[in-house]
Scaffold this active site. Structure first.
Site, short mmCIF file in Angstrom:
data_model
loop_
_atom_site.label_atom_id
_atom_site.label_comp_id
_atom_site.label_asym_id
_atom_site.label_seq_id
_atom_site.Cartn_x
_atom_site.Cartn_y
_atom_site.Cartn_z
CE LYS A 206 10.54 22.46 -24.83
NZ LYS A 206 10.94 22.31 -26.12
NE ARG A 216 8.50 29.13 -27.34
CZ ARG A 216 7.54 29.05 -26.53
NH1 ARG A 216 6.78 30.12 -26.43
NH2 ARG A 216 7.43 27.86 -25.84
CE LYS A 228 6.12 25.91 -28.83
NZ LYS A 228 7.47 25.59 -29.24
CD GLU A 244 5.83 13.09 -19.66
OE1 GLU A 244 6.49 12.26 -20.52
OE2 GLU A 244 4.61 13.82 -20.22
CE LYS A 259 14.17 24.04 -23.51
NZ LYS A 259 13.89 23.37 -25.16
CB SER A 285 16.95 31.10 -24.88
OG SER A 285 15.47 31.31 -24.69
CE1 TYR A 324 21.36 28.28 -27.05
CE2 TYR A 324 20.18 28.89 -24.67
CZ TYR A 324 20.17 28.43 -26.14
OH TYR A 324 18.90 27.71 -26.64
C1 PBG Z 1 11.23 23.58 -29.25
C2 PBG Z 1 12.21 23.96 -28.28
C3 PBG Z 1 12.42 25.22 -27.54
C4 PBG Z 1 13.83 25.07 -26.99
C5 PBG Z 1 14.43 24.03 -27.53
N1 PBG Z 1 13.69 23.48 -28.30
C6 PBG Z 1 11.55 26.11 -27.22
C7 PBG Z 1 10.14 25.74 -27.05
O1 PBG Z 1 9.75 24.59 -26.69
O2 PBG Z 1 9.01 26.64 -27.29
C8 PBG Z 1 14.03 26.27 -26.14
C9 PBG Z 1 15.45 26.46 -25.68
C10 PBG Z 1 15.82 27.75 -25.13
O3 PBG Z 1 14.85 28.48 -24.80
O4 PBG Z 1 16.98 27.84 -25.04
N2 PBG Z 1 11.17 22.33 -29.59
#
Ligand code: PBG
Length: 336
Positions: A206, A216, A228, A244, A259, A285, A324
């Site tokens: 990720k 968010r 992050k 990982e 991701k 997203s 989505y």
């Molecule tokens: C956080 C989490 C995130 C997403 C899924 N779980 C955002 C982040 O890591 O800040 C993002 C999913 C998306 O953008 O569609 N645990």
């Protein structure tokens, strides 16, 4: 054209790949990659309110109230989408430094899992394991007084969260937090409570991506301070993904995820080539927002562009795609 030209081979290329593309029937038998609703996981934003609320930067997506949630799942199932993942928008008043609402057995997520599984026992319910929706600092882990995201203390809370979700009926728990050692710890915690049949889908690679912005906003879960980058991976890196992967496999992950998806197709391929586990990818997203915005402006044919983006993710090696567009794409595929 003189016949002597044919003898001397000067009529053009010997190999003409276009011959194998000359008609729909000829193209069909060579198609390597398929897209179907069985490959999709539908993310659902939920909140503790009757009314659903649209998400500004994700047109077509809403924070769903219970009635609309059940209707949305019904529509998804009607076109063959049988996997969903839940993301809660949590009242500010319930957020604390240690995110304890994350393991409240009467919280929004367990109540929603029970409602879904009661109506559709065969629906595969995936849950997010991370503290950001519950944490007053907006981080996936607990923030210390010096601003550090503390690993081991966080993992303990994640274990409680995962066990609570399993107890409520989750089929697959999906840690998205990127803390070290959480897959093994969650596996032990689940097994210790008798949940040996609950799977773990690890957000394995990720990345610290700008493409999570609309998510968010959807959950009002942006970090209050900092970023992050001390837990999510540097988008410049590929080798770390293998590290990982090795850890997640050794710790007992059942499925590994990359991701975001679109900007990281090489990483999907890399994991595919290095593991026998199923590989998942999350079309996040921001990827959705880009496609939606261009489509709304009339700059892209939404149906063709979305299906092509999903096909690309499958071609790179993903078995499962969190998107989505899951329900809509399944509707388009059904219409042919
Ligand atoms: C956080 C989490 C995130 C997403 C899924 N779980 C955002 C982040 O890591 O800040 C993002 C999913 C998306 O953008 O569609 N645990």
């Amino acid at each position: 054209m003189a016949s002597s030209d044919i003898d001397t081979g000067t009529v053009g290329p010997l190999a003409r790949p276009r011959r194998n593309r000359k008609s729909p029937i000829v193209r069909a038998f060579q198609r390597e990659t398929f897209l179907g609703p069985e490959h999709f996981v539908l993310p659902l934003f939920i909140h503790d309110a009757e009314q659903s609320v649209p998400i500004r930067s994700m047109p077509g997506c809403q924070r769903l109230g219970e009635v609309d949630l059940l209707a949305e799942v019904e529509r998804a199932r009607a076109v063959g989408v049988h996997m969903v993942v839940l993301f809660p928008a949590v009242d500010e008043a319930l957020k604390t430094r240690t995110g304890d609402e994350a393991w409240n057995p009467e919280g929004l997520v367990p109540r929603t899992i029970r409602a879904l599984k009661q109506r559709w026992p065969d629906l595969i319910v995936v849950t997010d394991v991370a503290l950001d929706p519950y944490n007053s600092d907006g981080h996936d882990g607990i923030v210390s007084s010096s601003g550090e995201i503390v690993n081991d203390e966080t993992v303990e809370v994640l274990c409680r969260q995962a066990v609570m979700q399993a107890r409520a009926g989750a089929d697959i728990v999906a840690p998205s937090d990127m803390m070290d050692g959480r897959i093994g710890a969650i596996r032990d915690a689940l097994d210790g409570q008798g949940f040996t049949g609950v799977s773990i889908l690890s957000y394995c690679a990720k990345y610290a991506s700008s493409f999570y912005g609309p998510f968010r906003e959807a959950l009002d879960s942006a970090p209050r301070a900092g970023d992050k980058k001390t837990y999510q991976m540097d988008p410049a890196n590929a080798r770390e993904a293998l590290r990982e992967l090795a850890l997640d496999e050794a710790e007992g992950a059942d499925i590994v995820m990359v991701k975001p998806a679109g900007p990281f197709l090489d990483i999907i391929k890399l994991l595919r080539e290095h593991t026998a586990l199923p590989v998942a990818a999350y079309q996040v997203s921001g990827e959705y927002a880009m496609l939606k915005a261009a489509a709304q402006h009339g700059w892209l044919d939404e149906r063709r562009a979305v299906l092509e983006s999903l096909l690309g993710i499958r071609r790179a090696g993903a078995d499962l795609i969190f998107t989505y567009y899951a329900r809509t794409a399944a509707e388009w595929l059904r219409a042919g």
